[in-house]
Write a protein that holds these residues in place. Structure first.
Motif, short mmCIF file in Angstrom:
data_model
loop_
_atom_site.label_atom_id
_atom_site.label_comp_id
_atom_site.label_asym_id
_atom_site.label_seq_id
_atom_site.Cartn_x
_atom_site.Cartn_y
_atom_site.Cartn_z
N GLU A 147 9.49 18.76 3.13
CA GLU A 147 10.71 17.41 3.20
C GLU A 147 9.13 16.00 3.89
O GLU A 147 8.76 15.39 3.23
N VAL A 148 8.86 16.61 5.12
CA VAL A 148 8.22 15.62 5.69
C VAL A 148 6.87 15.71 5.66
O VAL A 148 6.18 14.76 5.64
N ALA A 149 6.61 16.73 4.93
CA ALA A 149 4.76 16.89 4.75
C ALA A 149 4.74 15.82 3.69
O ALA A 149 3.95 15.03 3.33
N GLN A 150 5.58 16.33 2.17
CA GLN A 150 5.60 15.83 1.05
C GLN A 150 5.88 14.62 1.41
O GLN A 150 4.62 13.24 1.30
N SER A 151 6.34 13.78 2.33
CA SER A 151 6.94 12.27 2.36
C SER A 151 4.86 11.26 3.32
O SER A 151 4.76 10.52 2.73
N ILE A 152 4.78 12.85 4.35
CA ILE A 152 3.71 12.30 5.03
C ILE A 152 2.35 11.82 3.76
O ILE A 152 2.03 11.01 3.05
N SER A 153 2.70 13.29 2.68
CA SER A 153 1.42 13.14 1.75
C SER A 153 1.30 11.76 0.74
O SER A 153 0.30 10.95 0.81
N VAL A 154 2.49 11.08 0.41
CA VAL A 154 2.74 10.60 -0.39
C VAL A 154 2.09 8.95 0.52
O VAL A 154 1.40 8.19 -0.19
N ILE A 155 2.92 9.38 1.68
CA ILE A 155 2.64 7.62 1.90
C ILE A 155 0.88 8.02 2.31
O ILE A 155 0.60 6.07 1.82
N PHE A 156 0.49 8.67 3.01
CA PHE A 156 -1.05 8.75 3.02
C PHE A 156 -1.89 8.21 1.91
O PHE A 156 -2.99 7.19 1.75
N LEU A 157 -1.27 8.88 0.52
CA LEU A 157 -2.02 8.41 -0.69
C LEU A 157 -2.41 6.48 -0.89
O LEU A 157 -3.03 6.22 -0.85
N PHE A 158 -0.76 6.30 -0.87
CA PHE A 158 -1.26 4.42 -1.19
C PHE A 158 -1.44 4.32 0.49
O PHE A 158 -2.26 2.39 -0.19
N ASN A 159 -1.96 4.16 1.29
CA ASN A 159 -2.19 3.61 2.53
C ASN A 159 -3.75 4.27 2.68
O ASN A 159 -4.13 2.48 2.25
N VAL A 160 -4.68 4.87 1.62
CA VAL A 160 -5.54 4.37 1.74
C VAL A 160 -5.84 3.33 0.08
O VAL A 160 -7.56 2.86 0.69
N LEU A 161 -5.51 3.37 -0.63
CA LEU A 161 -5.24 2.92 -2.16
C LEU A 161 -5.25 1.31 -1.15
O LEU A 161 -6.49 0.74 -1.64
N ALA A 162 -4.91 1.27 -0.35
CA ALA A 162 -4.70 -0.23 0.17
C ALA A 162 -5.39 -0.89 0.89
O ALA A 162 -5.96 -1.98 1.18
N ALA A 163 -5.55 0.13 1.57
CA ALA A 163 -7.55 -0.45 2.79
C ALA A 163 -8.40 -0.44 1.47
O ALA A 163 -9.11 -0.86 1.87
N LEU A 164 -8.85 0.14 0.93
CA LEU A 164 -9.72 0.26 -0.28
C LEU A 164 -9.81 -0.78 -1.27
O LEU A 164 -10.74 -2.18 -1.40
N ILE A 165 -8.06 -0.98 -2.23
CA ILE A 165 -8.52 -2.18 -3.00
C ILE A 165 -7.39 -3.88 -2.34
O ILE A 165 -7.91 -4.73 -2.94
N PHE A 166 -6.96 -3.61 -1.32
CA PHE A 166 -5.80 -4.55 -1.11
C PHE A 166 -7.17 -5.94 -0.73
O PHE A 166 -7.29 -7.89 -0.47
N PRO A 167 -8.19 -5.79 0.26
CA PRO A 167 -9.03 -6.99 0.97
C PRO A 167 -10.36 -7.19 -0.16
O PRO A 167 -10.11 -9.05 -0.49
N THR A 168 -10.00 -7.03 -1.62
CA THR A 168 -10.42 -7.33 -2.90
C THR A 168 -9.88 -7.80 -3.56
O THR A 168 -9.61 -9.34 -3.47
N LEU A 169 -8.40 -7.80 -3.05
CA LEU A 169 -7.78 -8.02 -4.00
C LEU A 169 -7.62 -9.97 -3.46
O LEU A 169 -7.03 -10.90 -3.86
N GLY A 170 -7.39 -9.70 -1.93
CA GLY A 170 -7.21 -11.07 -1.21
C GLY A 170 -8.16 -11.59 -1.66
O GLY A 170 -8.12 -13.27 -1.90
#
Length: 398
Positions: A147-170
């Motif tokens: 359960e911990v591994a699955q949660s970490i994996s989900v959080i990681f996915l959207f962390n990467v997306l945020a780091a890539l998308i948010f500067p341009t979005l801002g």
């Protein structure tokens, strides 16, 4: 469990963590903990638990205890005075985003019929500080390694997306440097991804200093670990108390009925002395059996009534104590850099723990059951970003 028993397993987790640490340094947007958990899961595909023997004891110790030690050391990176001075402005937005993630997470848990532990970990990880929040919450709710591994994996996915998308979005939204620092600090989960997003913004806008603002806001969010884990500990303890209540009542009822068999023994034939003797002892045995149910011993804890001392995760108390030590030391003139090695040790311990969790995770099962957690993570991520931007607009900060 002694040191000789757990040392091999701890050593293996450390050996996995070392190369992952350097990979995380090379790719901070991914981070060492994610590399560690992925490598651990890959190794577990061919080195399964039955073949590990006593080494598994050390792996289990790392996944649980080393993880708690990591959270404690994390407190040495928090200067409460600095957070109070700079983070106060961001507090309404932080509270709004945390509340949004927890409420949305609870609704999705009900609607999607998700596992309660995974839903809790994703909601807490999304709302506070990603992997660190999951690390602090998992022992409190007794989450399984998968359960911990699955949660970490989900959080990681959207962390990467945020780091890539948010500067341009801002940039598209015309945000100020301070506004983007606040946005990154409240809408991105993990500290490494907050740093990556803010650094990318600073690179796109020469002279900007969004990184400092984003980091302080992120540290302010981290403090929410304390009240949330305390509330979860209370809820878990009450749920366990309620679950134990029917069993305790059934035991007490059977114990009360046991003496009724004694009169039957008085009518036993003389040819069966052994049976009569056994029956004659029945009331004594029943009394002994009922005693623990009515008056638990001191060592067993309070099962009949809620105990805050038993429910409170002590490592969170030590985490707070570490934060206070840092704050007092800096106020007395100590350089915050003195605590840098402890903060680094915390990150490495988290990396070790993630390697252990990866080793205890069935990757095939994880992939097959990942649809709902990913959907929950996506909705929480979008809602947090929207609320962060909306609150900034309402407060005229953007």
């Amino acid at each position: 469990m002694n040191a000789k028993t757990i040392a091999p397993g701890i050593g293996i987790c450390a050996a996995i963590a070392i190369p992952c640490w350097f990979m995380g340094e090379a790719l901070p947007v991914v981070g060492a903990p994610v590399f560690a958990i992925l490598l651990g899961m890959l190794i577990a595909l061919w080195w399964r638990q039955p073949a590990r023997g006593t080494v598994q004891d050390g792996i289990a110790f790392t996944a649980k205890k080393i993880l708690q030690y990591a959270v404690i050391l994390l407190g040495f990176g928090l200067n409460l005075a600095q957070i109070a001075a700079v983070g106060a402005e961001s507090l309404p937005i932080i509270c709004s985003t945390i509340a949004t993630a927890l409420i949305v997470g609870y609704i999705l848990y009900k609607v999607l019929h998700m596992d309660s532990a995974i839903a809790t970990l994703i909601a807490v990880g999304s709302s506070i500080c990603g992997g660190s929040a999951i690390a602090a919450t998992a022992p409190v709710i007794h989450a399984k390694d998968e359960e911990v591994a699955q949660s970490i994996s989900v959080i990681f996915l959207f962390n990467v997306l945020a780091a890539l998308i948010f500067p341009t979005l801002g940039s598209m939204l015309g945000m100020s440097n301070e506004g983007f620092g606040l946005f990154a600090g409240t809408a991105v989960n993990d500290t490494s991804s907050v740093t990556a997003a803010a650094a990318a913004w600073d690179g796109m806008h020469p002279g900007a200093n969004a990184l400092d603002d984003a980091t302080i806001v992120k540290l302010t969010r981290t403090l929410a670990i304390i009240p949330i884990t305390l509330v979860l500990a209370i809820l878990v303890a009450r749920r366990e108390q309620a679950a134990n209540a029917p069993a305790s009542a059934a035991s007490a009822a059977s114990a009360d009925n046991a003496p009724a068999s004694a009169p039957l023994a008085a009518n036993a034939p003389a040819s069966a002395p052994n049976d009569a003797a056994c029956a004659a002892n029945a009331p004594v045995s029943a009394t002994q059996a009922s005693a623990p149910a009515s008056s638990p011993t001191r060592g067993e804890g309070m099962l009949g009534a809620f105990s805050l001392k038993r429910a409170f995760p002590m490592f969170i108390l030590f985490f707070l104590a570490a934060s206070v030590i840092t704050t007092v030391a800096v106020a007395l003139g100590a350089d915050i850099a003195v605590f840098a090695p402890l903060k680094t040790a915390s990150k490495f311990f988290i990396c070790m723990a993630m390697a252990a969790i990866g080793l205890n995770t069935d990757l095939v099962k994880l992939v097959k059951s990942g649809g709902k957690p990913i959907l929950m993570g996506a909705i929480c991520w979008i809602c947090i970003a929207a609320v962060s931007l909306g609150m900034q607009h309402i407060l005229n900060l953007w």
